[in-house]
Design a protein around this motif. Structure first.
Motif, PDB file in Angstrom:
ATOM      1  N   UNK A 138      34.378  12.848 -18.980  1.00 50.85           N
ATOM      2  CA  UNK A 138      35.763  13.157 -18.569  1.00 50.85           C
ATOM      3  C   UNK A 138      35.769  14.515 -17.843  1.00 50.85           C
ATOM      4  N   UNK A 139      36.295  14.540 -16.613  1.00 56.98           N
ATOM      5  CA  UNK A 139      36.276  15.803 -15.860  1.00 56.98           C
ATOM      6  C   UNK A 139      37.444  16.708 -16.284  1.00 56.98           C
ATOM      7  N   UNK A 140      37.129  17.874 -16.793  1.00 56.39           N
ATOM      8  CA  UNK A 140      38.200  18.783 -17.242  1.00 56.39           C
ATOM      9  C   UNK A 140      38.622  19.684 -16.069  1.00 56.39           C
ATOM     10  N   UNK A 141      39.869  19.533 -15.669  1.00 57.38           N
ATOM     11  CA  UNK A 141      40.394  20.349 -14.551  1.00 57.38           C
ATOM     12  C   UNK A 141      41.038  21.630 -15.045  1.00 57.38           C
ATOM     13  N   UNK A 142      41.610  21.568 -16.258  1.00 57.61           N
ATOM     14  CA  UNK A 142      42.255  22.755 -16.842  1.00 57.61           C
ATOM     15  C   UNK A 142      41.719  22.918 -18.264  1.00 57.61           C
ATOM     16  N   UNK A 143      41.154  24.081 -18.545  1.00 59.60           N
ATOM     17  CA  UNK A 143      40.686  24.370 -19.911  1.00 59.60           C
ATOM     18  C   UNK A 143      41.588  25.466 -20.488  1.00 59.60           C
ATOM     19  N   UNK A 144      42.239  25.162 -21.611  1.00 59.37           N
ATOM     20  CA  UNK A 144      43.087  26.173 -22.254  1.00 59.37           C
ATOM     21  C   UNK A 144      42.416  26.588 -23.564  1.00 59.37           C
ATOM     22  N   UNK A 145      41.786  27.761 -23.540  1.00 53.75           N
ATOM     23  CA  UNK A 145      41.131  28.296 -24.743  1.00 53.75           C
ATOM     24  C   UNK A 145      42.204  28.975 -25.585  1.00 53.75           C
ATOM     25  N   UNK A 169      30.569  25.277 -14.872  1.00 57.00           N
ATOM     26  CA  UNK A 169      29.676  24.897 -13.761  1.00 57.00           C
ATOM     27  C   UNK A 169      30.204  23.657 -13.041  1.00 57.00           C
ATOM     28  N   UNK A 170      30.785  22.739 -13.830  1.00 53.41           N
ATOM     29  CA  UNK A 170      31.352  21.527 -13.216  1.00 53.41           C
ATOM     30  C   UNK A 170      32.529  21.911 -12.309  1.00 53.41           C
ATOM     31  N   UNK A 171      33.344  22.864 -12.783  1.00 55.08           N
ATOM     32  CA  UNK A 171      34.469  23.336 -11.955  1.00 55.08           C
ATOM     33  C   UNK A 171      33.935  23.985 -10.681  1.00 55.08           C
ATOM     34  N   UNK A 204      36.250  33.345  -9.327  1.00 49.01           N
ATOM     35  CA  UNK A 204      37.431  33.026  -8.510  1.00 49.01           C
ATOM     36  C   UNK A 204      37.021  32.674  -7.086  1.00 49.01           C
ATOM     37  N   UNK A 205      35.886  33.212  -6.618  1.00 52.02           N
ATOM     38  CA  UNK A 205      35.435  32.894  -5.242  1.00 52.02           C
ATOM     39  C   UNK A 205      35.046  31.417  -5.103  1.00 52.02           C
ATOM     40  N   UNK A 206      34.867  30.715  -6.206  1.00 51.73           N
ATOM     41  CA  UNK A 206      34.557  29.275  -6.146  1.00 51.73           C
ATOM     42  C   UNK A 206      35.808  28.415  -6.295  1.00 51.73           C
ATOM     43  N   UNK A 207      36.976  29.031  -6.152  1.00 51.00           N
ATOM     44  CA  UNK A 207      38.227  28.264  -6.203  1.00 51.00           C
ATOM     45  C   UNK A 207      38.742  28.044  -7.616  1.00 51.00           C
ATOM     46  N   UNK A 208      38.197  28.790  -8.586  1.00 50.43           N
ATOM     47  CA  UNK A 208      38.628  28.597  -9.975  1.00 50.43           C
ATOM     48  C   UNK A 208      39.657  29.668 -10.355  1.00 50.43           C
ATOM     49  N   UNK A 209      40.780  29.211 -10.898  1.00 49.73           N
ATOM     50  CA  UNK A 209      41.800  30.127 -11.415  1.00 49.73           C
ATOM     51  C   UNK A 209      41.390  30.542 -12.822  1.00 49.73           C
ATOM     52  N   UNK A 218      48.322  29.607 -12.250  1.00 49.62           N
ATOM     53  CA  UNK A 218      47.968  29.599 -10.823  1.00 49.62           C
ATOM     54  C   UNK A 218      48.769  30.585 -10.001  1.00 49.62           C
ATOM     55  N   UNK A 219      49.708  31.281 -10.642  1.00 48.58           N
ATOM     56  CA  UNK A 219      50.540  32.234  -9.892  1.00 48.58           C
ATOM     57  C   UNK A 219      50.215  33.676 -10.240  1.00 48.58           C
ATOM     58  N   UNK A 220      49.912  33.927 -11.501  1.00 47.48           N
ATOM     59  CA  UNK A 220      49.536  35.283 -11.910  1.00 47.48           C
ATOM     60  C   UNK A 220      48.260  35.217 -12.746  1.00 47.48           C
ATOM     61  N   UNK A 221      47.368  36.172 -12.495  1.00 47.04           N
ATOM     62  CA  UNK A 221      46.076  36.172 -13.197  1.00 47.04           C
ATOM     63  C   UNK A 221      46.177  36.787 -14.585  1.00 47.04           C
ATOM     64  N   UNK A 222      47.126  37.694 -14.730  1.00 49.59           N
ATOM     65  CA  UNK A 222      47.235  38.413 -15.997  1.00 49.59           C
ATOM     66  C   UNK A 222      48.712  38.464 -16.372  1.00 49.59           C
ATOM     67  N   UNK A 223      49.073  37.892 -17.515  1.00 49.57           N
ATOM     68  CA  UNK A 223      50.497  37.827 -17.863  1.00 49.57           C
ATOM     69  C   UNK A 223      50.704  37.690 -19.369  1.00 49.57           C
ATOM     70  N   UNK A 224      51.875  38.151 -19.830  1.00 56.68           N
ATOM     71  CA  UNK A 224      52.231  37.882 -21.225  1.00 56.68           C
ATOM     72  C   UNK A 224      52.704  36.431 -21.353  1.00 56.68           C
ATOM     73  N   UNK A 225      53.118  35.842 -20.230  1.00 58.76           N
ATOM     74  CA  UNK A 225      53.547  34.444 -20.229  1.00 58.76           C
ATOM     75  C   UNK A 225      55.038  34.247 -20.403  1.00 58.76           C
ATOM     76  N   UNK A 226      55.759  35.331 -20.735  1.00 61.88           N
ATOM     77  CA  UNK A 226      57.178  35.142 -21.064  1.00 61.88           C
ATOM     78  C   UNK A 226      57.900  36.459 -20.773  1.00 61.88           C
TER      79      UNK A 226
END
Ligand SMILES: NC(=O)c1ccc[n+]([C@@H]2O[C@H](COP(=O)([O-])OP(=O)(O)OC[C@H]3O[C@@H](n4cnc5c(N)ncnc54)[C@H](OP(=O)(O)O)[C@@H]3O)[C@@H](O)[C@H]2O)c1
Length: 303
Positions: A146-153, A193-195, A240-245, A287-295
């Motif tokens: 299964x290809x994981x496009x978004x990983x949320x740790x 690496x897959x990403x 990030x240079x490989x297109x990964x957020x 995908x809009x901000x790299x560093x955020x509290x989220x709220x």
């Protein structure tokens, strides 16, 4: 004599006039300086506030997350709290979800809820990340192709209650290190690496406001979140240079089970949101901000 007195009188009047004149001039210069200083400070404050708060109020992005990153997301610690709410928000946007937590029962119940409410596919993987490499290997095996496009740790462990280092049971410390540091690192390594080969993907590492300063009585928890922050920032530079957020998501207090030790944190409000309110805002920022509290109400507390 009379002429001398007149002269002195004129001189003193003239110097008083000059004195007043200079005082007025200096006062005007002072006021102008204060005005520029205050307006400059206010402008800098408004600019800073705008840069931090504006992203929270942007409308939902037009390009779908599926198109941008891929059709599957894997969320660790996803049967409660932030992880569950985040998974549901992604599912509402059409992303299929891989749920990873310990309890089979809770995993199946959450998967059913997401499939029924959001109409996406799900897969569940039951592991306990406190078991370190064994847990990560199980995820790798169960994931298959299964290809994981978004990983949320997201998975994280806090002390049962605040205490001195010497009082924390050894096993609890190993669990915190394996879960907060080990799982984030090794899950990322498994997927990245897959990403990179695909040239797209997103990794969201959930840290905490506990990273902002050393926290006595929650020492190892806050130190583990400093690790998450540093790891995430360096990872972004590498990939990030490989297109990964690579997003560093750093919430303050939420009303979740993790904060059961505090009655005050078990009441939702503006500054202590419930997980659903928080996740809605946080997913909007992916995908809009790299560093955020989220709220936003957490954002203003760290300005
Ligand atoms: N809540 C806050 O105020 C707050 C603030 C800042 C940062 N955070 C961070 O946000 C993240 C999520 O916190 P939360 O408050 O949402 O937590 P939570 O409500 O306690 O939920 C934890 C989730 O992780 C799973 N889990 C727990 N231990 C696990 C393990 N060893 N292996 C696999 N899964 C496990 C739980 O399910 P099972 O029990 O079924 O395994 C549950 O789904 C954490 O990284 C935390 O540090 C939270």
């Amino acid at each position: 004599m009379w002429a001398l007195m007149k002269f002195i009188y004129r001189i003193s009047r003239f110097s008083m006039f000059c004195c007043n004149f200079y005082v007025i001039i200096l006062a005007i210069i002072g006021l102008v300086a204060i005005f520029f200083y205050l307006s400059d400070t206010l402008w800098s404050f408004l600019q800073l506030s705008h840069s931090i708060l504006a992203p929270y109020f942007l409308p939902q992005e037009l390009q779908s997350l599926v198109k941008k990153y891929g059709s599957w997301a894997l969320v660790t610690g996803s049967t409660d709290g932030i992880g569950k709410a985040y998974a549901k928000e992604l599912a509402k946007r059409g992303v299929n979800i891989i749920l990873v937590s310990r309890s089979q029962e809770k995993l199946h119940a959450t998967a059913k809820e997401i499939e029924t409410q959001c109409g996406v596919k799900t897969k569940v993987i039951a592991v306990d990340f406190s078991q370190g490499p064994k847990a990560v290997e199980t995820v790798r095996r169960e994931l298959g192709s299964i290809p994981v496009g978004i990983l949320v740790n997201n998975v994280g462990k806090q002390y049962s209650y605040p205490m001195y280092l010497g009082e924390v049971p050894d096993q609890e410390l190993w669990d915190i290190i394996n879960i907060n540091v080990g799982a984030v690192t090794m899950m990322t390594k498994m997927i990245i690496e897959e990403m990179k080969n695909k040239g797209r993907g997103a990794i969201v590492n959930v840290s905490s406001g506990a990273e902002l300063q050393p926290l006595p009585l929650m020492n190892v928890y806050s130190a583990s979140k400093v690790y998450v922050k540093s790891f995430t920032m360096a990872l972004r530079h590498e990939y990030s240079k490989y297109g990964i957020t690579v997003q560093h998501l750093s919430p303050l207090f939420l009303n979740t089970k993790m904060n059961q030790f505090s009655n005050r944190l078990q009441e939702s409000g503006l500054f202590v949101p419930d997980a659903e309110t928080y996740a809605k805002s946080a997913v909007n920022l992916l995908g809009r901000v790299d560093h955020t509290t989220g709220y936003w109400a957490h954002g203003i507390q760290v300005i």
